[in-house]
Design a protein around this motif. Structure first.
Motif, PDB file in Angstrom:
ATOM      1  N   THR A   1       0.850  -1.188   0.000  1.00  0.00           N
ATOM      2  CA  THR A   1       0.000   0.000   0.000  1.00  0.00           C
ATOM      3  C   THR A   1       0.881   1.232   0.000  1.00  0.00           C
ATOM      4  OG1 THR A   1      -0.110  -0.013   2.406  1.00  0.00           O
ATOM      5  CG2 THR A   1      -1.873  -1.145   1.228  1.00  0.00           C
ATOM      6  N   ALA A   2       0.588   2.145  -0.894  1.00  0.00           N
ATOM      7  CA  ALA A   2       1.321   3.403  -0.963  1.00  0.00           C
ATOM      8  C   ALA A   2       0.727   4.369   0.053  1.00  0.00           C
ATOM      9  CB  ALA A   2       1.240   3.987  -2.358  1.00  0.00           C
ATOM     10  N   VAL A   3       1.582   5.146   0.646  1.00  0.00           N
ATOM     11  CA  VAL A   3       1.138   6.094   1.661  1.00  0.00           C
ATOM     12  C   VAL A   3       1.548   7.490   1.222  1.00  0.00           C
ATOM     13  CG1 VAL A   3       1.368   6.808   4.061  1.00  0.00           C
ATOM     14  CG2 VAL A   3       1.340   4.393   3.504  1.00  0.00           C
ATOM     15  N   GLY A   4       0.603   8.414   1.269  1.00  0.00           N
ATOM     16  CA  GLY A   4       0.887   9.819   1.006  1.00  0.00           C
ATOM     17  C   GLY A   4       0.790  10.582   2.308  1.00  0.00           C
ATOM     18  N   LEU A   5       1.828  11.316   2.651  1.00  0.00           N
ATOM     19  CA  LEU A   5       1.848  12.082   3.892  1.00  0.00           C
ATOM     20  C   LEU A   5       1.544  13.543   3.596  1.00  0.00           C
ATOM     21  CD1 LEU A   5       5.064  10.560   5.490  1.00  0.00           C
ATOM     22  CD2 LEU A   5       2.695   9.990   6.004  1.00  0.00           C
ATOM     23  N   HIS A   6       0.674  14.117   4.402  1.00  0.00           N
ATOM     24  CA  HIS A   6       0.293  15.522   4.262  1.00  0.00           C
ATOM     25  C   HIS A   6       0.431  16.162   5.634  1.00  0.00           C
ATOM     26  CE1 HIS A   6      -1.522  14.414   0.428  1.00  0.00           C
ATOM     27  NE2 HIS A   6      -2.110  13.420   1.064  1.00  0.00           N
ATOM     28  N   GLU A   7       1.045  17.335   5.672  1.00  0.00           N
ATOM     29  CA  GLU A   7       1.182  18.043   6.937  1.00  0.00           C
ATOM     30  C   GLU A   7       0.759  19.481   6.746  1.00  0.00           C
ATOM     31  OE1 GLU A   7       4.592  19.362  10.103  1.00  0.00           O
ATOM     32  OE2 GLU A   7       4.862  17.494   9.023  1.00  0.00           O
ATOM     33  N   GLY A   8      -0.022  19.983   7.675  1.00  0.00           N
ATOM     34  CA  GLY A   8      -0.483  21.361   7.617  1.00  0.00           C
ATOM     35  C   GLY A   8      -0.249  22.068   8.932  1.00  0.00           C
ATOM     36  N   LEU A   9      -0.900  23.206   9.083  1.00  0.00           N
ATOM     37  CA  LEU A   9      -0.734  23.984  10.306  1.00  0.00           C
ATOM     38  C   LEU A   9      -1.426  23.356  11.501  1.00  0.00           C
ATOM     39  CD1 LEU A   9      -1.282  27.610   9.005  1.00  0.00           C
ATOM     40  CD2 LEU A   9       0.867  26.435   9.444  1.00  0.00           C
ATOM     41  N   TRP A  10      -2.485  22.606  11.264  1.00  0.00           N
ATOM     42  CA  TRP A  10      -3.298  22.134  12.374  1.00  0.00           C
ATOM     43  C   TRP A  10      -3.216  20.631  12.590  1.00  0.00           C
ATOM     44  CZ3 TRP A  10      -4.286  26.473  14.619  1.00  0.00           C
ATOM     45  CH2 TRP A  10      -4.452  27.619  13.851  1.00  0.00           C
TER      46      TRP A  10
END
Length: 170
Positions: free
Chosen positions: A2-11
């Motif tokens: 399974t491919a994983v996409g990481l997303h990071e934001g301010l909250w």
């Protein structure tokens, strides 16, 4: 696999899997965050507050509202104050988004043991932020241009009576 996409934001930070599941978690502590995230958060909250007060002040300064109706010069000055608040709100948003983008760019090109395909890149939120900052500053600038010319400042606007369309029989 399974491919994983990481997303990071301010909250929050999120991980999206190829199965469609997205798991997000809020940042654990305000004090443990990096300085640029804390700064961007503060600028965005200030931007939201300035935009909220800009809306209120601009509505009061509109020609179609009844508040302060007796003096059009005062109403136009109130509208200009609302425009200034919108421009400041846009500048805070622009500063926050650009600071975050600068940090992402720095981390991407920094010598690191993290492979290139696992580093963060620009997300759609950055482009939405730049667009919203531009529109807020444009709208605020248009409100700032609503100040009347110097020769019109002392004149009052008078409502003209409409001619009657009813026929009068004698």
């Amino acid at each position: 696999i399974t491919a994983v996409g990481l997303h990071e934001g301010l909250w929050m930070s999120c991980a999206a899997q190829s199965t469609g599941q997205v798991q997000c978690r809020l940042h654990d502590s305000l004090l443990s965050l990096e300085v640029h995230i804390q700064t961007c958060r503060a600028l965005m909250v200030i931007s939201l507050l300035l935009g909220f007060f800009g809306i209120i002040v601009s509505v009061v300064g509109m020609k179609c509202t009844k508040v302060g109706e007796e003096d059009p010069v005062t109403k136009s000055r109130i509208a200009v104050a609302g425009g200034v608040l919108f421009v400041l709100s846009g500048l805070c948003t622009l500063a926050a988004v650009s600071l975050y983008a600068t940090q992402v760019t720095y981390e991407f090109f920094r010598e690191s043991t993290i492979p290139i395909n696992a580093r963060y890149e620009f997300g759609s939120a950055l482009f939405v932020g730049w667009g919203s900052a531009s529109l807020s500053m444009l709208g605020g600038s248009l409100l700032c241009c609503s100040c009347p010319a110097k020769e019109c400042r002392g004149q009052q606007y008078h409502q003209q009576s409409q001619p009657s369309t009813a026929r009068e029989y004698v």
